[in-house]
Design a protein around this motif. Structure first.
Motif, PDB file in Angstrom:
ATOM      1  N   GLU D  86       0.837  -1.187   0.000  1.00 56.91           N
ATOM      2  CA  GLU D  86       0.000   0.000   0.000  1.00 56.91           C
ATOM      3  C   GLU D  86       0.882   1.251   0.000  1.00 56.91           C
ATOM      4  N   GLU D  87       1.900   1.203   0.832  1.00 57.62           N
ATOM      5  CA  GLU D  87       2.842   2.324   0.942  1.00 57.62           C
ATOM      6  C   GLU D  87       3.516   2.597  -0.410  1.00 57.62           C
ATOM      7  N   PHE D  90       1.124   3.883  -3.025  1.00 60.72           N
ATOM      8  CA  PHE D  90       0.808   5.284  -2.769  1.00 60.72           C
ATOM      9  C   PHE D  90       1.922   6.196  -3.312  1.00 60.72           C
ATOM     10  N   LYS D  94       1.569   8.862  -6.476  1.00 59.42           N
ATOM     11  CA  LYS D  94       1.911  10.287  -6.439  1.00 59.42           C
ATOM     12  C   LYS D  94       2.789  10.678  -7.630  1.00 59.42           C
ATOM     13  N   ALA D 306      -1.564   1.273  -7.717  1.00 57.59           N
ATOM     14  CA  ALA D 306      -1.064   2.640  -7.926  1.00 57.59           C
ATOM     15  C   ALA D 306      -1.846   3.328  -9.033  1.00 57.59           C
ATOM     16  N   ILE D 309      -5.379   4.343  -7.899  1.00 55.40           N
ATOM     17  CA  ILE D 309      -5.335   5.546  -7.056  1.00 55.40           C
ATOM     18  C   ILE D 309      -5.086   6.791  -7.913  1.00 55.40           C
ATOM     19  N   SER D 316      -9.133   6.019  -2.784  1.00 57.49           N
ATOM     20  CA  SER D 316      -8.075   6.276  -1.807  1.00 57.49           C
ATOM     21  C   SER D 316      -7.163   5.062  -1.698  1.00 57.49           C
ATOM     22  N   PRO D 317      -5.927   5.295  -1.220  1.00 61.47           N
ATOM     23  CA  PRO D 317      -4.991   4.175  -1.083  1.00 61.47           C
ATOM     24  C   PRO D 317      -5.542   3.059  -0.201  1.00 61.47           C
TER      25      PRO D 317
END
Lengths: 325, 325, 325, 325
Positions: D86-87, D90, D94, D306, D309, D316-317
């Motif tokens: 998830e990290e 995210f 971005k 990714a 998102i 949302s993530p």
């Protein structure tokens, strides 16, 4: 269950022209509809029915586009016997070759094979699985001189996926690819629903009318027809499922006929009751053999075999099951 | 279609104890059969029914082995929503933990999880797919000191395949493995046929009676029971299909009730007519959603999630869908 | 990278007896090791090498169990040509029949075929895929009178999975099943690592020594041998990968030989350097063709074809690729 | 092994801009090449490197198209831990959002996601597997009024297959579909070869240059670039394999550096010797983890997460791994 669904349940829907014709004949007391020309031929165990719907009126009466439909009813498809498969693939190839001849296409005219359906939904995976077995040659042929092409037609193949997983109409994708790669004709393979469990997995339909919106197992809104693609289309349809509503209606109808004292003819039209039994998966309930995976795999081999024979002059029926599968 | 098949068509067969109880109650005018004790509980959208068949006579009346059956009817199973899944897996885990407690098993007692069915036949692939997601630990635990086991029970798992592809009864294979690896209890997962399309893919049954010959989608001739395996058995059954004959019978029954002027009650027993409609795939025709592949995959995640929570004290419901799938 | 790994990198490991023999011969300056008896035969493109390791000392010298090893080096395996496959399957079947004869087994003696490996890890999926194509007959044969068995041996088959997904040693599972189902001999199929990219996917090894701990692609700790199973074992091994450390060592060795001014013989033993290049996947890095999926599928068809011919007297080489795949 | 292959072996090929830059810096003694602008950032375990190749000359020096390349080196990708995924998803989202902003695209601008590669060849299946997990919405969005679109961009997705199985250049298919469906930008996902085993399965590259002929695991001859497609292209590349020739060269280079007395620098260029070791699968030999299937599956989830998102403002993530996988 909304009202549109109720109406659909009551209507008799079939993707097979020969079933549509049979239903029309039942309604009219057994006579061939006007403007329809039918011919049958028996080859071994396989019954070939060629239905020519000659006029727009005949099409409307039958509920099918005017055009030429060939159906092979081949119980041998359900065996796991390569000899039978070869025989059926050979018969199917001859019919496909007939379409190619009627379209006045040459041996070098490039062809695009399109496998409709969703390879990750077993009952709808026939098209993509056929594409997997197609002998594609366009990328090898493009630069070769004619004498080096060795009897192989330039063939390419695509499994575009379904609306729900691509977000695009299959018709849009295929139109785009046709415009770019310019095949002289297109072969489209689709899984169909049949009206009869006997025909499920045992019948092959070929047609020159293309695939029309709403037919087949997916929910197509754009057709894949000679009109939309701008080139001749050979549509191959194989019934792999029966809709659950169909077998309930059939059971009722059969009982009406066989045991009129028990079941009144009016019962057949009790759509709401039938629908209530089948909800909540109403729209998507199908009847299929437990061995659906094997059935789809076997059908894919026969259909791809027939196409490899029919499309490539140099490929013989013996070779096709020997080298290419 | 031989005579044995005719008889089967007329009989009402179900693998779910709660359906068997309902049928018995219908026959007897709505009263709970003697020796049967039933309790229901609603948790969110999920209805939990606990049926205790306390005597051999009650078992015979209902057509199920005496024992304790828990059914979770969870419409949330049909959504693709991980929150719902977690909730249902948690409820299921609590019921499984109840069985483990009733068997007086400790947190360190080793368990063998057996996934029945055929992973290459989609409608019958649930058991093998559950096994794929089970957190197996026996090979790591065997040599670890108790304080290092970290709340993980020694668990092993097997998908033995089906008679048609192994040539061996599943019961033989599992008996051999149990004898060799000596688990203190066995969990068996099997795909079932339901009598109702509503319950298909939306119901989970747990029982302490094991799996009996002839139940489930395969053709088992040897049971997987406390008697044959020599240890307690927790049997988890999930209806993934409805037999095609069932929906035809249901439609007739419904019409008999709703429109008695159209369909006579006797029609329901016209087995030959029903059979004729469904042949030639008579023995193997099933009713299933078109999205059968997705349904099986989703069910496998929930059932394996519930087992991972119930079997391993250290695994929390939140973790199970976060780390282990 | 711990010290044990360093040692392994330096050692030359091979699962093929003929490679082990070659390495021993290299070390000893080219002479056949004492107690080893080797015979070669060319059949078409296929080179058959039969290595008999006759004494415990010879076994120790070579690093293989004493026993009889047959290797077929068949470049035709890498083609996609059914004629070649049939030819190789036929040669392989004759060698397997030789083993069956040496074990003095009758045509009716039941056989268990075990496919080792993990069907959801492509490079290790050979065993399970062979099992999928085996003609299993035990469930049909058990009750048939001898004259009705029609030249089909009672054969059953199992793909038990791997330690990491079952939590059980494969050896435990197979021992349990053998004890219960009592076959007269066992055939075990395993994917191997080869020392040479030439042999990868192009070599078949048959042996009467069984499968020993630590061999093959999995991490077995219990052997599948005549000793552990109590019946003769025919072990079929097919190199499907080369360990990544191997090709680096080979490259160094080759350069030492061809360009001694550039690479010193001592370089070959610089295990740490080699290891550093290959970490962090050190233990699990393999070299394989990009088309690994097709290679495994093709090998499974040839090996299962050979077994179907060798195990069932009534199955001919022509039939095996015609009806059974 | 023809001469062209010999040359390729000697050349150092990489699909990652950051590796190309590193190699250029090595050659020039460590200084940043002129016209190249590099920035790094550490986020948790993940190292983000942004390389801007600003001029045609810089591109030529490095061997990459001028453009903006972002690389995420994320060891957490190799874990099976959803939190880490998830990290990383995210962080990747971005960066992708940065590209979308630089292209000055609105939240409603339609996007086509193209997954390159062959879903039936495990090491090359990343692209098609990402497409499977993409939240496609175009078919739902087309007719909805803006206020009903609920923060979902119109997204469609396609896995066109590879030249060898379709007979068509991927570029032709995508060009045809882009022309027909008119997305405002295209995202292309491709499996790459890395120069380092450390980066394999642990690195994500994003670029605005598109996919160029000859890059990635397939053999593309037509690019998928802003030039050929007529709209901005975000190319996502993930190294899933290392070419076998690479690790041999690396081992030699490492030894040259560490043990110059044993291996002469000239050894690195002995392409014929290296090639001989790796034939006969020379062109297609890859180095990969034995668990290649799991690695591809995990990567597909992170990359599709990714994208879901970044493409859909409303996703949302937290949701992406909760509801959409």
């Amino acid at each position: 269950m909304d009202s549109e669904q109720l109406i659909q349940i009551g209507e008799i829907h079939t993707d097979l022209a020969m079933e549509a014709r049979e239903l029309a004949m039942e309604r009219s007391g057994g006579s061939e509809p006007a403007g329809v020309n039918t011919q049958t031929e028996k080859q071994g165990d396989t019954l070939i029915t060629r239905v020519n719907i000659e006029t727009a009126e005949a099409g409307q009466a039958i509920g099918k586009q005017p055009g030429f439909y060939v159906t092979l009813e081949a119980p041998g498809l359900r065996t796991h016997d390569r000899d039978k498969w070869e025989e059926i693939a050979f018969l199917m190839a001859k019919e496909i070759e007939g379409y190619i001849a009627r379209f006045q296409l040459g041996d070098d005219d490039p062809c695009l094979v399109v496998g409709l359906g969703n390879w990750s939904a077993t009952p709808d995976a026939l098209g993509p699985k056929v594409v997997e077995h197609i002998l594609v040659t366009r990328h090898l042929q493009e630069t070769a001189p004619p004498e080096k092409k060795g009897g192989l037609r330039p063939v390419c193949a695509l499994a575009p996926g379904v609306l729900g997983t691509t977000g695009m109409e299959t018709g849009e994708i295929v139109m785009g690819v046709v415009q770019r790669t310019k095949p002289k004709f297109v072969v489209v393979i689709d899984a169909l629903a049949s009206r009869s469990t006997q025909r499920m997995g045992a019948t092959l339909q070929i047609a020159d009318t293309g695939i029309h919106p709403g037919s087949g197992l997916g929910n197509k809104r754009i057709g894949l027809t000679p009109q939309t693609l701008g080139v001749p289309v050979i549509a191959i349809g194989v019934p792999t499922v029966v809709e659950a509503t169909t077998i309930v209606q059939d059971a009722l109808q059969e009982m009406t006929r066989m045991a009129p004292s028990l079941v009144s003819p009016k019962a057949v039209n009790q759509r709401e009751l039938i629908g209530r039994v089948l909800s909540p998966y109403l729209n998507s309930l199908i009847v299929t053999p437990k061995e659906i995976d094997v059935m789809i795999e076997d059908l894919a081999r026969v259909v791809s075999g027939a196409l490899n024979i029919a499309l490539h002059p140099a490929v013989s029926p013996e070779e096709v099951f020997r080298y290419l599968t």
